[in-house]
Write a protein that holds these residues in place. Sequence first.
Motif, PDB file in Angstrom:
ATOM      1  N   LEU A  78     -15.440  37.543 -68.342  1.00 44.08           N
ATOM      2  CA  LEU A  78     -14.402  37.725 -69.350  1.00 44.08           C
ATOM      3  C   LEU A  78     -13.447  36.546 -69.270  1.00 44.08           C
ATOM      4  O   LEU A  78     -12.853  36.299 -68.223  1.00 44.08           O
ATOM      5  N   GLU A  79     -13.301  35.812 -70.395  1.00 49.24           N
ATOM      6  CA  GLU A  79     -12.445  34.625 -70.453  1.00 49.24           C
ATOM      7  C   GLU A  79     -11.306  34.881 -71.436  1.00 49.24           C
ATOM      8  O   GLU A  79     -11.543  35.253 -72.585  1.00 49.24           O
ATOM      9  N   MET A  80     -10.084  34.631 -70.974  1.00 48.09           N
ATOM     10  CA  MET A  80      -8.887  34.803 -71.805  1.00 48.09           C
ATOM     11  C   MET A  80      -8.021  33.564 -71.660  1.00 48.09           C
ATOM     12  O   MET A  80      -7.678  33.176 -70.536  1.00 48.09           O
ATOM     13  N   LYS A  81      -7.685  32.950 -72.798  1.00 46.80           N
ATOM     14  CA  LYS A  81      -6.873  31.734 -72.771  1.00 46.80           C
ATOM     15  C   LYS A  81      -5.975  31.735 -73.994  1.00 46.80           C
ATOM     16  O   LYS A  81      -6.417  31.996 -75.113  1.00 46.80           O
ATOM     17  N   LEU A  82      -4.700  31.420 -73.757  1.00 47.74           N
ATOM     18  CA  LEU A  82      -3.732  31.390 -74.851  1.00 47.74           C
ATOM     19  C   LEU A  82      -2.735  30.275 -74.603  1.00 47.74           C
ATOM     20  O   LEU A  82      -2.112  30.219 -73.547  1.00 47.74           O
ATOM     21  N   GLY A  83      -2.597  29.389 -75.588  1.00 51.46           N
ATOM     22  CA  GLY A  83      -1.632  28.297 -75.517  1.00 51.46           C
ATOM     23  C   GLY A  83      -0.695  28.323 -76.707  1.00 51.46           C
ATOM     24  O   GLY A  83      -1.115  28.575 -77.842  1.00 51.46           O
ATOM     25  N   ILE A  84       0.590  28.061 -76.492  1.00 55.54           N
ATOM     26  CA  ILE A  84       1.590  28.064 -77.558  1.00 55.54           C
ATOM     27  C   ILE A  84       2.360  26.751 -77.514  1.00 55.54           C
ATOM     28  O   ILE A  84       2.458  26.105 -76.463  1.00 55.54           O
TER      29      ILE A  84
ATOM     30  N   ASP B  72       9.124  21.868 -87.322  1.00 57.04           N
ATOM     31  CA  ASP B  72       8.521  23.037 -87.954  1.00 57.04           C
ATOM     32  C   ASP B  72       9.613  24.078 -88.182  1.00 57.04           C
ATOM     33  O   ASP B  72      10.054  24.762 -87.266  1.00 57.04           O
ATOM     34  N   THR B  73      10.049  24.176 -89.423  1.00 56.15           N
ATOM     35  CA  THR B  73      11.121  25.122 -89.764  1.00 56.15           C
ATOM     36  C   THR B  73      10.586  26.487 -90.150  1.00 56.15           C
ATOM     37  O   THR B  73      11.362  27.431 -90.320  1.00 56.15           O
ATOM     38  N   VAL B  74       9.273  26.614 -90.297  1.00 56.47           N
ATOM     39  CA  VAL B  74       8.669  27.887 -90.721  1.00 56.47           C
ATOM     40  C   VAL B  74       8.283  28.740 -89.519  1.00 56.47           C
ATOM     41  O   VAL B  74       8.504  29.957 -89.496  1.00 56.47           O
ATOM     42  N   HIS B  75       7.760  28.099 -88.499  1.00 55.43           N
ATOM     43  CA  HIS B  75       7.272  28.844 -87.331  1.00 55.43           C
ATOM     44  C   HIS B  75       8.021  28.378 -86.084  1.00 55.43           C
ATOM     45  O   HIS B  75       8.134  27.192 -85.835  1.00 55.43           O
ATOM     46  N   LYS B  76       8.504  29.354 -85.347  1.00 60.44           N
ATOM     47  CA  LYS B  76       9.160  29.022 -84.093  1.00 60.44           C
ATOM     48  C   LYS B  76       8.132  28.667 -83.021  1.00 60.44           C
ATOM     49  O   LYS B  76       8.338  27.750 -82.226  1.00 60.44           O
ATOM     50  N   PHE B  77       7.029  29.407 -82.989  1.00 60.47           N
ATOM     51  CA  PHE B  77       5.940  29.129 -82.064  1.00 60.47           C
ATOM     52  C   PHE B  77       4.627  29.177 -82.832  1.00 60.47           C
ATOM     53  O   PHE B  77       4.451  29.969 -83.761  1.00 60.47           O
ATOM     54  N   LYS B  78       3.686  28.366 -82.411  1.00 60.58           N
ATOM     55  CA  LYS B  78       2.335  28.375 -82.964  1.00 60.58           C
ATOM     56  C   LYS B  78       1.353  28.326 -81.799  1.00 60.58           C
ATOM     57  O   LYS B  78       1.665  27.783 -80.732  1.00 60.58           O
ATOM     58  N   THR B  79       0.165  28.869 -82.022  1.00 61.89           N
ATOM     59  CA  THR B  79      -0.884  28.812 -80.997  1.00 61.89           C
ATOM     60  C   THR B  79      -1.693  27.537 -81.186  1.00 61.89           C
ATOM     61  O   THR B  79      -2.011  27.151 -82.316  1.00 61.89           O
ATOM     62  N   ASN B  80      -2.023  26.899 -80.103  1.00 62.73           N
ATOM     63  CA  ASN B  80      -2.885  25.720 -80.156  1.00 62.73           C
ATOM     64  C   ASN B  80      -4.159  25.906 -79.326  1.00 62.73           C
ATOM     65  O   ASN B  80      -5.021  25.029 -79.320  1.00 62.73           O
TER      66      ASN B  80
ATOM     67  N   SER C   2       1.749  23.486 -89.077  1.00 63.39           N
ATOM     68  CA  SER C   2       3.187  23.209 -89.173  1.00 63.39           C
ATOM     69  C   SER C   2       3.686  23.318 -90.598  1.00 63.39           C
ATOM     70  O   SER C   2       3.065  22.795 -91.545  1.00 63.39           O
ATOM     71  N   ASN C   3       4.831  24.037 -90.720  1.00 67.22           N
ATOM     72  CA  ASN C   3       5.514  24.194 -92.010  1.00 67.22           C
ATOM     73  C   ASN C   3       4.605  24.764 -93.077  1.00 67.22           C
ATOM     74  O   ASN C   3       4.749  24.474 -94.276  1.00 67.22           O
ATOM     75  N   ASP C   4       3.656  25.611 -92.683  1.00 62.67           N
ATOM     76  CA  ASP C   4       2.729  26.239 -93.625  1.00 62.67           C
ATOM     77  C   ASP C   4       2.659  27.721 -93.299  1.00 62.67           C
ATOM     78  O   ASP C   4       2.239  28.101 -92.205  1.00 62.67           O
ATOM     79  N   PRO C   5       3.035  28.617 -94.209  1.00 56.96           N
ATOM     80  CA  PRO C   5       3.024  30.053 -93.933  1.00 56.96           C
ATOM     81  C   PRO C   5       1.625  30.667 -93.990  1.00 56.96           C
ATOM     82  O   PRO C   5       1.442  31.829 -93.630  1.00 56.96           O
TER      83      PRO C   5
END
Length: 434
Positions: A226-232, A238-246, A282-285
């Motif tokens: 089981l592999e779990m990976k999350l990057g923010i 970026d005025t639309v999103h405070k955090f985004k996943t990469n 970035s800057n895209d809803p």
Amino acid sequence: MHSKPLDMKKFRYIILCLVGLLTAQMGWAQSKSEQQILNELKVYVDSIKVLRQRLDSVNKLNDSLRQETADDGRYYRLFAPATFYHSGANKALSLHPKTGDEVTDAIDEAMLNLYLKRPDLVRNTETHLRKVGSVREDVNTEVKQHVELVDQTAPEPEEPQIVPTGIMVTKPNFWTFKGDGFLQFLQNYVSGNWYKGGESSYSAVGAVTLEMNYNDKDKYTWENKLEMKLGIQTFRSDTVHKFKTNNDILRFTSKLGMQASKKWYYSLQFLAYTQFAKGYKSNDPKVYSDFFSPFDLNIGIGMEYKVNALNGRLTGTLNFLPLAYNLRYVGRSALFDAFGTKGKHALHEMGAQFTGDVKWNIADQVTWKSRLYAFTAYTRALLEWENQIEFKVTKYISANLFLYPRFDDSAKRDDEHGYWQFQEYSSLGLSYNF
């Protein structure tokens, strides 16, 4: 016949004579006893005086002996049980009786005087002592130790005591559990007036990998991962999103194997993967991906090869699955076209699959983990190559370099990269293996 009357006067004289004689006898006996007691008492007092003189002489002699030496063995003959020694008699009969040793000559003279005057006290002889081996000639010489060197031998092993014991047979445990994880950060700061421009950014990535595997060391294996990976990440622009996943992966792989030869196994593989959170730009809803959008389930049958090379530093598996079924599910209807489900939530495909998962310990502090996944449904092709290079700084601190090229001809073609996609990041932080 008439008896003659007794003359009382004569009888009286006779009685008085007897009484006088008896009294004189008792007085003489009494005087004799008193004289004997006095004589014995005088003899006892004289013996006490003699004993006192002898004790004084012995004390003076002891004091003299202590002053001369406490370890001189020549005085032993004076205090040991009376024994007839030859030296005193030999000196008396010799033309030169003196030896030059005054102490020895005086002792021999004293012992000879004892032999002549009180022979009844002599209980032993030098001849007898020599026979039994109790006469020492070295009492006046220095004692030296004579040590013989011998080869040192190992002690003989003790025979263990045989104790009856019961034999307990336990069922072997063919399951193993292991895992690893890391939490790392990356920060980039650029002031607003920086002469070259640029933008500050902050990012973090965390990953956990858990494995539970079965191997009976004979024929069957069952591997589960089981592999779990999350990057923010976050950007000021970026005025639309405070955090985004990469970086967002949730993947489960299960393989059942039956041994065909030393390194080859018949294999049945189950693979399912999706992501945790929504994907933005970035800057895209607009939402570009989401949990179960897409979700891929792949089942394949084929052969697996166990990799073990470079003296055990390169290990892993290679799965060749010529017969594979793939189910793609998209929960968001707005993403049907983006993931090629042709206007439906689910897409069923038959094809072939290859999965390679290897680990190379390049050095004690450098490890390379690589995963290559390929699937073709004869109408489309998907290729993913994940590479993670880990640099161990300490036991709990490491740096990671992540390289991820991807090819997918079911996606919209890009004017610059075509069907190729690429992701790269580096980070430094905490890591832990168990």
